[in-house]
Design a protein around this motif. Sequence first.
Motif, PDB file in Angstrom:
ATOM      1  N   THR A   1      21.460  35.450  41.943  1.00 49.27           N
ATOM      2  CA  THR A   1      22.398  35.982  42.747  1.00 49.27           C
ATOM      3  C   THR A   1      23.597  35.078  42.585  1.00 49.27           C
ATOM      4  N   ASP A   2      23.444  34.016  42.090  1.00 50.38           N
ATOM      5  CA  ASP A   2      24.491  32.943  41.717  1.00 50.38           C
ATOM      6  C   ASP A   2      25.573  32.823  42.771  1.00 50.38           C
ATOM      7  N   THR A   3      25.204  32.147  43.773  1.00 47.25           N
ATOM      8  CA  THR A   3      25.900  31.950  45.032  1.00 47.25           C
ATOM      9  C   THR A   3      26.604  30.844  44.982  1.00 47.25           C
ATOM     10  N   GLY A   4      26.842  30.288  44.064  1.00 46.13           N
ATOM     11  CA  GLY A   4      27.770  28.713  43.915  1.00 46.13           C
ATOM     12  C   GLY A   4      29.128  29.015  44.503  1.00 46.13           C
ATOM     13  N   HIS A   5      29.643  27.682  44.716  1.00 46.40           N
ATOM     14  CA  HIS A   5      30.740  27.902  45.391  1.00 46.40           C
ATOM     15  C   HIS A   5      32.203  27.417  44.571  1.00 46.40           C
ATOM     16  N   ASP A   6      32.137  27.983  43.274  1.00 49.36           N
ATOM     17  CA  ASP A   6      33.309  28.132  42.271  1.00 49.36           C
ATOM     18  C   ASP A   6      34.329  28.793  42.955  1.00 49.36           C
ATOM     19  N   PRO A   7      35.438  28.434  42.708  1.00 49.98           N
ATOM     20  CA  PRO A   7      36.466  29.252  43.079  1.00 49.98           C
ATOM     21  C   PRO A   7      36.749  30.596  42.334  1.00 49.98           C
ATOM     22  N   PRO A   8      37.101  31.602  43.137  1.00 47.55           N
ATOM     23  CA  PRO A   8      37.124  33.017  42.399  1.00 47.55           C
ATOM     24  C   PRO A   8      38.056  33.033  41.078  1.00 47.55           C
ATOM     25  N   ARG A   9      37.788  33.567  40.394  1.00 50.21           N
ATOM     26  CA  ARG A   9      38.522  34.041  39.084  1.00 50.21           C
ATOM     27  C   ARG A   9      39.223  35.317  39.205  1.00 50.21           C
ATOM     28  N   ARG A  10      40.351  35.103  38.855  1.00 46.83           N
ATOM     29  CA  ARG A  10      41.387  36.156  39.296  1.00 46.83           C
ATOM     30  C   ARG A  10      41.922  36.567  37.740  1.00 46.83           C
ATOM     31  N   ASP A  11      41.344  36.306  36.744  1.00 49.55           N
ATOM     32  CA  ASP A  11      41.751  36.535  35.499  1.00 49.55           C
ATOM     33  C   ASP A  11      40.970  37.988  34.795  1.00 49.55           C
ATOM     34  N   VAL A  12      40.253  38.527  35.861  1.00 52.22           N
ATOM     35  CA  VAL A  12      39.222  39.838  35.327  1.00 52.22           C
ATOM     36  C   VAL A  12      39.369  40.610  36.724  1.00 52.22           C
ATOM     37  N   ASP A  13      39.964  42.008  36.769  1.00 55.41           N
ATOM     38  CA  ASP A  13      39.979  42.605  37.964  1.00 55.41           C
ATOM     39  C   ASP A  13      38.673  43.484  37.873  1.00 55.41           C
ATOM     40  N   LEU A  14      38.234  44.583  38.877  1.00 57.46           N
ATOM     41  CA  LEU A  14      37.216  45.304  38.729  1.00 57.46           C
ATOM     42  C   LEU A  14      37.352  46.423  37.630  1.00 57.46           C
ATOM     43  N   VAL A  15      38.590  46.967  37.339  1.00 57.53           N
ATOM     44  CA  VAL A  15      38.711  47.878  36.218  1.00 57.53           C
ATOM     45  C   VAL A  15      38.330  47.146  34.868  1.00 57.53           C
ATOM     46  N   THR A  16      38.962  45.857  34.653  1.00 61.65           N
ATOM     47  CA  THR A  16      38.549  45.333  33.435  1.00 61.65           C
ATOM     48  C   THR A  16      37.318  45.136  33.417  1.00 61.65           C
ATOM     49  N   LEU A  17      36.424  44.539  34.408  1.00 59.67           N
ATOM     50  CA  LEU A  17      34.914  44.159  34.335  1.00 59.67           C
ATOM     51  C   LEU A  17      34.236  45.468  34.082  1.00 59.67           C
ATOM     52  N   LEU A  18      34.568  46.739  34.737  1.00 57.71           N
ATOM     53  CA  LEU A  18      33.810  47.899  34.675  1.00 57.71           C
ATOM     54  C   LEU A  18      34.128  48.505  33.287  1.00 57.71           C
ATOM     55  N   GLU A  19      35.251  48.423  32.711  1.00 58.98           N
ATOM     56  CA  GLU A  19      35.347  48.779  31.271  1.00 58.98           C
ATOM     57  C   GLU A  19      34.640  48.217  30.173  1.00 58.98           C
ATOM     58  N   ARG A  20      34.625  46.726  30.396  1.00 58.21           N
ATOM     59  CA  ARG A  20      33.962  45.978  29.499  1.00 58.21           C
ATOM     60  C   ARG A  20      32.520  46.223  29.691  1.00 58.21           C
ATOM     61  N   LEU A  21      31.988  46.439  30.664  1.00 59.39           N
ATOM     62  CA  LEU A  21      30.452  46.738  31.046  1.00 59.39           C
ATOM     63  C   LEU A  21      29.944  47.956  30.354  1.00 59.39           C
ATOM     64  N   LEU A  22      31.012  48.865  30.588  1.00 61.22           N
ATOM     65  CA  LEU A  22      30.573  50.453  30.330  1.00 61.22           C
ATOM     66  C   LEU A  22      30.593  50.577  28.770  1.00 61.22           C
ATOM     67  N   ALA A  23      31.512  49.635  28.048  1.00 59.95           N
ATOM     68  CA  ALA A  23      31.572  49.639  26.758  1.00 59.95           C
ATOM     69  C   ALA A  23      30.219  48.995  26.159  1.00 59.95           C
ATOM     70  N   GLN A  24      29.412  48.491  26.687  1.00 61.53           N
ATOM     71  CA  GLN A  24      28.240  48.105  26.446  1.00 61.53           C
ATOM     72  C   GLN A  24      27.109  49.215  26.322  1.00 61.53           C
TER      73      GLN A  24
END
Length: 140
Positions: free
Chosen positions: A11-34
């Motif tokens: 579940t990867d619950t570390g305390h790293d700061p959130p990344r803002r270089d990838v939004d949900l649309v970008t993530l979903l497009e990348r995952l759907l392409a796989q």
Amino acid sequence: MTNQQSPPGDTDTGHDPPRRDVDLVTLLERLLAQVPGRTQKDLAAESGISYPTLNAWMNRTRGTSRIDPEKLRSMVEVFRRWGVRTTPREFFEAVGRPVPGPSGDEREARLLKLYRQLPEARQRALLKDAEMMLQVSRIT
């Protein structure tokens, strides 16, 4: 595969700061392409999200910052069933929110047992405190 890989149960619950270089649309497009042959409609149907809602996210006509955490987790599970390695952290970061801690049946059952033992006034107070904790966690 995604850039941030972890074992399927992680579940990867570390305390790293959130990344803002990838939004949900970008993530979903990348995952759907796989997963050739899988569509937004497939993702919506299998994750329990209405297609118009998912499509509105994808077209950026509907905000994603208030998506129910269970819907985000559901999409993670769908992609995992499809053989794509991803984590809840990727999804929560993509919508700009901290990753909630893991929820387990044992922990939830213990919390419910404690809640049921409280007088009604204390139950209301506990709910109010929990709602405040959630609001604070979204701000920080």
